[in-house]
Each structure stands twice: as C-alpha cells, then as structure tokens.
Design an enzyme around this catalytic site. Sequence first.
Site, mmCIF file in Angstrom:
data_model
loop_
_atom_site.group_PDB
_atom_site.id
_atom_site.type_symbol
_atom_site.label_atom_id
_atom_site.label_comp_id
_atom_site.label_asym_id
_atom_site.label_seq_id
_atom_site.Cartn_x
_atom_site.Cartn_y
_atom_site.Cartn_z
ATOM 1 N N LYS A 51 0.830 -1.214 0.000
ATOM 2 C CA LYS A 51 0.000 0.000 0.000
ATOM 3 C C LYS A 51 0.861 1.261 0.000
ATOM 4 O O LYS A 51 0.417 2.328 -0.459
ATOM 5 C CB LYS A 51 -0.972 -0.011 1.181
ATOM 6 C CG LYS A 51 -0.348 -0.239 2.556
ATOM 7 C CD LYS A 51 0.141 1.005 3.231
ATOM 8 C CE LYS A 51 0.765 0.686 4.566
ATOM 9 N NZ LYS A 51 1.270 1.878 5.264
ATOM 10 N N THR A 76 -3.511 5.391 4.076
ATOM 11 C CA THR A 76 -2.158 5.791 3.678
ATOM 12 C C THR A 76 -2.158 6.605 2.396
ATOM 13 O O THR A 76 -1.312 7.478 2.203
ATOM 14 C CB THR A 76 -1.265 4.541 3.505
ATOM 15 O OG1 THR A 76 -1.374 3.716 4.664
ATOM 16 C CG2 THR A 76 0.188 4.924 3.340
#
Length: 338
Positions: A196, A253
């Site tokens: 990610k 994120t």
Amino acid sequence: MAEQIAVLGAGSWGSVLANMLVENGHQVKLWSRNKEQVDQLNNDHVNPRYMHDFTYSTNLVATNDMTAAVKGATVVLIVIPTKGIRQVARKLDKVLGELDQRPLIVHATKGLEQNTYKRPSEMIAEEIDPMHRQGIVVLSGPSHAEDVAIKDMTAVTAACISLNSATRIQKLFSNNYFRVYTNDDVIGAEFGAALKNIIAIGAGALQGLGYHDNARAALITRGLAEIRRLGVAFGANPMTFIGLSGVGDLVVTATSKNSRNWRAGYQLGQGRQLDDVIEHMGMVIEGVYTTKAAHELSLKRQVKMPITDALYRVLYEGEDIKNAISQLMNRDLTSEIE
C-alpha cells in the site's frame, strides 16, 4: 492481566504503541539506540523528532540497553524500518539466549527486504532461534501514530498462523479507542501492509500534479487489484485484501498528509527530486524501497502490476511522471476482473 512488554524502536509508531500499552496497564520498556532520544523520553517525556507536541506517560521507561529492555518481557514488539529488521532481530536472538527467555514476538513493520523480497516475519523467523521465541504476530492496519496518540478510533489486525497467539495480542492492545481483530493470514497481512505504500506515493504524486478525487479513487482501486494479485500469487487469502490490513490500510495511507509515503509522492508531483525528498523527510520512506522489491518480484512471478511498474520507472529510471501517467491511461483496454 498486566504483562511486561519490550518495544524495540522509538519512532513515531513504536513510541505511541508503547505509550498506549502503558495506558492499558502494562509494564513497558522502550528501546532506542539513540541516547539523546532515551533521555528526552525519560526526563521530559517527549519525542520531538517524531511526535511534535505529544507528552508521553511518566510510567513509560526508555533505554538504549536492549538487555535491560527485554529482561523479563513476555512480549517483544518490533517497530523498526524493514532494512534494520535483520540486525535488530539478530541482536535480540543473542539477548534472549543469554536471558533464557522465550517471549511472543510481534512486529509492526511494513515493507519487503531488498534482493531477497522476504517479508518481516520471514526475516525474524530466520534470525531468531525457535528456542528463543513463541509465535510471530503481525500487527497491521489503518493506523497513523498521530491519530492513535489523540485516541482517534482505530481498528487493526493481529495476524498469526496461531490464532491463540493472535488473540493474546488482541487482548493486550485493545481498549476503548483501539480495536484489534484477528486473522491467520500472515502473508496477506504483510503484503497488504507493504504494497500500500507504493500506491500512497502514487496518490500523493497525483495530488501534487493537480489531479482530483476521480483520479485518486481510480488509483486506489486499481492499486488494490495489483496488491491482491501479488499477494495471492504467494498464497495469501484474497479476502484479506478487503480487510483492515488491505483496503483499510491502503485508504488511510493514500489519502492522508500524515503518511510520509503520500507526502513523498506529493513532493515528487510538485517537481522535487527524489534524493531531495528522501533527505528532507527525516524518516524512512518505505514505499520507495518497496516499489523496487515489488517490481522485481512481479517480474519473477509474472504478475501484472502496471502502477507499480510506472512508479518504478519514475523513482529508479528517471521517467517523467506525467509521461508515466499517460502511458498508464493509454494501455490496451482490458476487463476489470483481470
């Protein structure tokens, strides 16, 4: 029941988790190599390099002596950058052997080792003798240290092949603002946590270039497809990637200024050079290194990862980021299910 816990790594995430564990009623010793940082934590209860304007519990004890930190600990939490995992785990193995202890090991590191492409739990397993440890648990999910510090509601995953060990960590960490779920898919949890960061760099770059919500949503969604493809190729459960350590961690994120990976991408999008971004960040940008590892790994396993490939060319081959985006959008048309 209160336990004695050692936390290795006093960056933003390690120190905030250590502080939370103290507030949960546990005895915690926080280890750092940096004596100045240790003195600031013990004397002034601050960690200014990593957490501005946050005051730590007076019951949190910091030390730069790993033996002192680990002695008597029933749980050891490792929260350090990927590139330091082996060195710290090797030292921990020696300390545990000398102390004749066998604690449960937990890690909250998000990355892949360069060249070997090993996940953090694999590195820990290789460096710490089974006689010196119980299980290895992965703590992962959408959880910025800055938000946990102010007690924002947070949910994460404790993943371990032993659900008994995962449940133990679930109970240890959970409180009225930090909720832990269990999972037995260590591979999926670690691939989701690592990959990610790549997509977060891309999302920051898009915003730095002036793109809007549609572009960010497209990147996150297609980025998740890449993460799932690579993880499943290594045996991960595809369902893990729609959970907290998958889409949850990806969303937080790739959309928050608290993410150093997002901030790095944003600066790249605004035209700053990668070396300059790395130099001034002050903390490790895991996604930069994970991009290289994931790109190489996808080639070895013949897994299609066009976004990762594009970011690799930008970060490591000097390709113009606008040209990389144009190439992504003009690839051959295909099915969403592929």
